[in-house]
Motif scaffolding. Structure first.
Motif, PDB file in Angstrom:
ATOM      1  N   VAL A 102       0.841  -1.192   0.000  1.00  0.00           N
ATOM      2  CA  VAL A 102       0.000   0.000   0.000  1.00  0.00           C
ATOM      3  C   VAL A 102       0.876   1.242   0.000  1.00  0.00           C
ATOM      4  O   VAL A 102       2.037   1.206   0.421  1.00  0.00           O
ATOM      5  CB  VAL A 102      -0.962   0.033   1.216  1.00  0.00           C
ATOM      6  CG1 VAL A 102      -1.902  -1.150   1.186  1.00  0.00           C
ATOM      7  CG2 VAL A 102      -0.205   0.066   2.515  1.00  0.00           C
ATOM      8  N   GLU A 103       0.313   2.309  -0.488  1.00  0.00           N
ATOM      9  CA  GLU A 103       0.999   3.601  -0.548  1.00  0.00           C
ATOM     10  C   GLU A 103       0.521   4.449   0.626  1.00  0.00           C
ATOM     11  O   GLU A 103      -0.631   4.874   0.658  1.00  0.00           O
ATOM     12  CB  GLU A 103       0.681   4.305  -1.876  1.00  0.00           C
ATOM     13  CG  GLU A 103       1.133   3.549  -3.107  1.00  0.00           C
ATOM     14  CD  GLU A 103       2.648   3.540  -3.250  1.00  0.00           C
ATOM     15  OE1 GLU A 103       3.307   4.496  -2.796  1.00  0.00           O
ATOM     16  OE2 GLU A 103       3.154   2.561  -3.813  1.00  0.00           O
ATOM     17  N   LYS A 104       1.429   4.689   1.568  1.00  0.00           N
ATOM     18  CA  LYS A 104       1.036   5.489   2.732  1.00  0.00           C
ATOM     19  C   LYS A 104       0.695   6.925   2.349  1.00  0.00           C
ATOM     20  O   LYS A 104      -0.106   7.560   3.026  1.00  0.00           O
ATOM     21  CB  LYS A 104       2.136   5.453   3.799  1.00  0.00           C
ATOM     22  CG  LYS A 104       2.200   4.116   4.482  1.00  0.00           C
ATOM     23  CD  LYS A 104       3.230   3.976   5.565  1.00  0.00           C
ATOM     24  CE  LYS A 104       3.833   5.204   6.104  1.00  0.00           C
ATOM     25  NZ  LYS A 104       4.834   5.001   7.131  1.00  0.00           N
ATOM     26  N   ASN A 105       1.272   7.418   1.258  1.00  0.00           N
ATOM     27  CA  ASN A 105       0.970   8.790   0.851  1.00  0.00           C
ATOM     28  C   ASN A 105      -0.469   8.948   0.350  1.00  0.00           C
ATOM     29  O   ASN A 105      -0.961  10.059   0.222  1.00  0.00           O
ATOM     30  CB  ASN A 105       1.971   9.288  -0.199  1.00  0.00           C
ATOM     31  CG  ASN A 105       1.944   8.462  -1.471  1.00  0.00           C
ATOM     32  OD1 ASN A 105       1.418   7.354  -1.492  1.00  0.00           O
ATOM     33  ND2 ASN A 105       2.530   8.996  -2.531  1.00  0.00           N
ATOM     34  N   LEU A 106      -1.157   7.847   0.075  1.00  0.00           N
ATOM     35  CA  LEU A 106      -2.577   7.909  -0.315  1.00  0.00           C
ATOM     36  C   LEU A 106      -3.495   7.961   0.910  1.00  0.00           C
ATOM     37  O   LEU A 106      -4.694   8.181   0.770  1.00  0.00           O
ATOM     38  CB  LEU A 106      -2.941   6.689  -1.166  1.00  0.00           C
ATOM     39  CG  LEU A 106      -2.235   6.557  -2.519  1.00  0.00           C
ATOM     40  CD1 LEU A 106      -2.641   5.241  -3.184  1.00  0.00           C
ATOM     41  CD2 LEU A 106      -2.555   7.729  -3.420  1.00  0.00           C
ATOM     42  N   GLU A 109      -3.669  11.389   7.392  1.00  0.00           N
ATOM     43  CA  GLU A 109      -2.823  11.300   8.591  1.00  0.00           C
ATOM     44  C   GLU A 109      -3.494  10.442   9.655  1.00  0.00           C
ATOM     45  O   GLU A 109      -2.837   9.695  10.365  1.00  0.00           O
ATOM     46  CB  GLU A 109      -2.524  12.697   9.136  1.00  0.00           C
ATOM     47  CG  GLU A 109      -1.538  13.467   8.295  1.00  0.00           C
ATOM     48  CD  GLU A 109      -1.184  14.812   8.913  1.00  0.00           C
ATOM     49  OE1 GLU A 109      -1.263  14.956  10.141  1.00  0.00           O
ATOM     50  OE2 GLU A 109      -0.827  15.710   8.141  1.00  0.00           O
ATOM     51  N   GLU A 110      -4.811  10.556   9.752  1.00  0.00           N
ATOM     52  CA  GLU A 110      -5.553   9.763  10.737  1.00  0.00           C
ATOM     53  C   GLU A 110      -5.408   8.265  10.456  1.00  0.00           C
ATOM     54  O   GLU A 110      -5.181   7.472  11.369  1.00  0.00           O
ATOM     55  CB  GLU A 110      -7.037  10.161  10.723  1.00  0.00           C
ATOM     56  CG  GLU A 110      -7.883   9.364  11.706  1.00  0.00           C
ATOM     57  CD  GLU A 110      -9.363   9.697  11.615  1.00  0.00           C
ATOM     58  OE1 GLU A 110     -10.112   9.108  12.395  1.00  0.00           O
ATOM     59  OE2 GLU A 110      -9.766  10.527  10.777  1.00  0.00           O
ATOM     60  N   MET A 111      -5.518   7.882   9.176  1.00  0.00           N
ATOM     61  CA  MET A 111      -5.385   6.466   8.816  1.00  0.00           C
ATOM     62  C   MET A 111      -3.956   5.986   9.079  1.00  0.00           C
ATOM     63  O   MET A 111      -3.754   4.870   9.550  1.00  0.00           O
ATOM     64  CB  MET A 111      -5.780   6.242   7.360  1.00  0.00           C
ATOM     65  CG  MET A 111      -5.681   4.787   6.924  1.00  0.00           C
ATOM     66  SD  MET A 111      -6.625   3.628   7.974  1.00  0.00           S
ATOM     67  CE  MET A 111      -8.279   3.994   7.446  1.00  0.00           C
ATOM     68  N   PHE A 130      -9.647  -2.601   1.607  1.00  0.00           N
ATOM     69  CA  PHE A 130      -8.634  -1.749   2.229  1.00  0.00           C
ATOM     70  C   PHE A 130      -7.374  -1.686   1.369  1.00  0.00           C
ATOM     71  O   PHE A 130      -6.855  -0.616   1.069  1.00  0.00           O
ATOM     72  CB  PHE A 130      -8.296  -2.257   3.629  1.00  0.00           C
ATOM     73  CG  PHE A 130      -7.187  -1.503   4.304  1.00  0.00           C
ATOM     74  CD1 PHE A 130      -7.453  -0.357   5.036  1.00  0.00           C
ATOM     75  CD2 PHE A 130      -5.871  -1.923   4.200  1.00  0.00           C
ATOM     76  CE1 PHE A 130      -6.436   0.358   5.650  1.00  0.00           C
ATOM     77  CE2 PHE A 130      -4.843  -1.223   4.807  1.00  0.00           C
ATOM     78  CZ  PHE A 130      -5.125  -0.079   5.528  1.00  0.00           C
ATOM     79  N   LEU A 131      -6.888  -2.867   0.956  1.00  0.00           N
ATOM     80  CA  LEU A 131      -5.663  -2.938   0.156  1.00  0.00           C
ATOM     81  C   LEU A 131      -5.840  -2.237  -1.188  1.00  0.00           C
ATOM     82  O   LEU A 131      -4.940  -1.530  -1.659  1.00  0.00           O
ATOM     83  CB  LEU A 131      -5.242  -4.388  -0.051  1.00  0.00           C
ATOM     84  CG  LEU A 131      -4.821  -5.132   1.217  1.00  0.00           C
ATOM     85  CD1 LEU A 131      -4.577  -6.609   0.918  1.00  0.00           C
ATOM     86  CD2 LEU A 131      -3.600  -4.496   1.852  1.00  0.00           C
ATOM     87  N   GLN A 132      -6.996  -2.400  -1.806  1.00  0.00           N
ATOM     88  CA  GLN A 132      -7.251  -1.777  -3.101  1.00  0.00           C
ATOM     89  C   GLN A 132      -7.350  -0.259  -2.964  1.00  0.00           C
ATOM     90  O   GLN A 132      -6.862   0.479  -3.814  1.00  0.00           O
ATOM     91  CB  GLN A 132      -8.527  -2.349  -3.717  1.00  0.00           C
ATOM     92  CG  GLN A 132      -8.759  -1.882  -5.137  1.00  0.00           C
ATOM     93  CD  GLN A 132      -9.953  -2.565  -5.764  1.00  0.00           C
ATOM     94  OE1 GLN A 132     -10.883  -2.988  -5.071  1.00  0.00           O
ATOM     95  NE2 GLN A 132      -9.964  -2.668  -7.072  1.00  0.00           N
ATOM     96  N   THR A 133      -7.945   0.205  -1.885  1.00  0.00           N
ATOM     97  CA  THR A 133      -8.102   1.634  -1.670  1.00  0.00           C
ATOM     98  C   THR A 133      -6.763   2.339  -1.558  1.00  0.00           C
ATOM     99  O   THR A 133      -6.582   3.439  -2.077  1.00  0.00           O
ATOM    100  CB  THR A 133      -8.938   1.895  -0.384  1.00  0.00           C
ATOM    101  OG1 THR A 133     -10.220   1.290  -0.543  1.00  0.00           O
ATOM    102  CG2 THR A 133      -9.093   3.378  -0.128  1.00  0.00           C
ATOM    103  N   TYR A 134      -5.803   1.693  -0.905  1.00  0.00           N
ATOM    104  CA  TYR A 134      -4.524   2.359  -0.639  1.00  0.00           C
ATOM    105  C   TYR A 134      -3.364   1.822  -1.470  1.00  0.00           C
ATOM    106  O   TYR A 134      -2.206   2.033  -1.140  1.00  0.00           O
ATOM    107  CB  TYR A 134      -4.191   2.255   0.842  1.00  0.00           C
ATOM    108  CG  TYR A 134      -5.206   2.993   1.685  1.00  0.00           C
ATOM    109  CD1 TYR A 134      -5.307   4.384   1.627  1.00  0.00           C
ATOM    110  CD2 TYR A 134      -6.099   2.306   2.508  1.00  0.00           C
ATOM    111  CE1 TYR A 134      -6.242   5.069   2.369  1.00  0.00           C
ATOM    112  CE2 TYR A 134      -7.026   2.985   3.264  1.00  0.00           C
ATOM    113  CZ  TYR A 134      -7.099   4.369   3.194  1.00  0.00           C
ATOM    114  OH  TYR A 134      -8.031   5.036   3.937  1.00  0.00           O
ATOM    115  N   SER A 135      -3.656   1.114  -2.556  1.00  0.00           N
ATOM    116  CA  SER A 135      -2.578   0.677  -3.453  1.00  0.00           C
ATOM    117  C   SER A 135      -2.558   1.577  -4.671  1.00  0.00           C
ATOM    118  O   SER A 135      -3.559   2.172  -5.050  1.00  0.00           O
ATOM    119  CB  SER A 135      -2.746  -0.783  -3.849  1.00  0.00           C
ATOM    120  OG  SER A 135      -3.943  -0.973  -4.569  1.00  0.00           O
ATOM    121  N   SER A 136      -1.392   1.666  -5.287  1.00  0.00           N
ATOM    122  CA  SER A 136      -1.263   2.586  -6.428  1.00  0.00           C
ATOM    123  C   SER A 136      -1.765   1.985  -7.719  1.00  0.00           C
ATOM    124  O   SER A 136      -2.030   0.851  -7.870  1.00  0.00           O
ATOM    125  CB  SER A 136       0.180   2.988  -6.613  1.00  0.00           C
ATOM    126  OG  SER A 136       0.988   1.850  -6.770  1.00  0.00           O
TER     127      SER A 136
END
Length: 136
Positions: A102-106, A109-111, A130-136
């Motif tokens: 996952v990309e933390k920059n996506l 700050e709360e997440m 969850f993984l799809q939401t925060y993957s590039s």
């Protein structure tokens, strides 16, 4: 209704079994929270829901059926040493499952803060979302 002593004893044993299962599930959930070192309200709500779901299963199935019935997989995600680690919760223990790409920059700050403290995921589809939401 004819309640013979044998039937009463059998019903009593079933009730004690169900109560015991609910207590064990609650204790397991508490142990997971303690081992994760979390005191977040959302995690308490997730664990409470998990215990409630377990109690519902125990109250609607016989002891023999409960062993056969499939329990939905639950996961715990946490940032460790800069990597996103995914654990599957099996029998009250966190068992390493995989690293999350996952990309933390996506993330907000709360997440990111929640991820440092650990997040409970209640199902496999929820994990993939969850993984799809925060993957590039």
């Amino acid at each position: 209704m004819d309640l013979k002593p044998e039937k009463i004893k059998l019903l009593t044993n079933v009730i004690y079994y169900a109560m015991g299962c609910v207590i064990v599930a609650a204790l397991a959930a508490l142990c997971i929270m303690i081992s994760a070192g979390t005191d977040k309200g959302t995690d308490i709500e997730n664990v409470t829901q998990s215990v409630t779901d377990t109690a519902a299963v125990q109250n609607t199935t016989s002891p023999a059926d409960a062993k056969v019935q499939s329990v939905p997989k639950k996961y715990y995600i946490i940032e460790e040493d800069g990597r996103i680690c995914i654990y599957e919760i099996r029998e009250g223990e966190n068992v390493f499952y995989d690293y999350g790409a996952v990309e933390k920059n996506l993330m907000t700050e709360e997440m990111q803060f929640k991820l440092k403290n650990g997040i409970y995921i209640n199902s496999e589809p929820e994990l993939y979302e969850f993984l799809q939401t925060y993957s590039s």
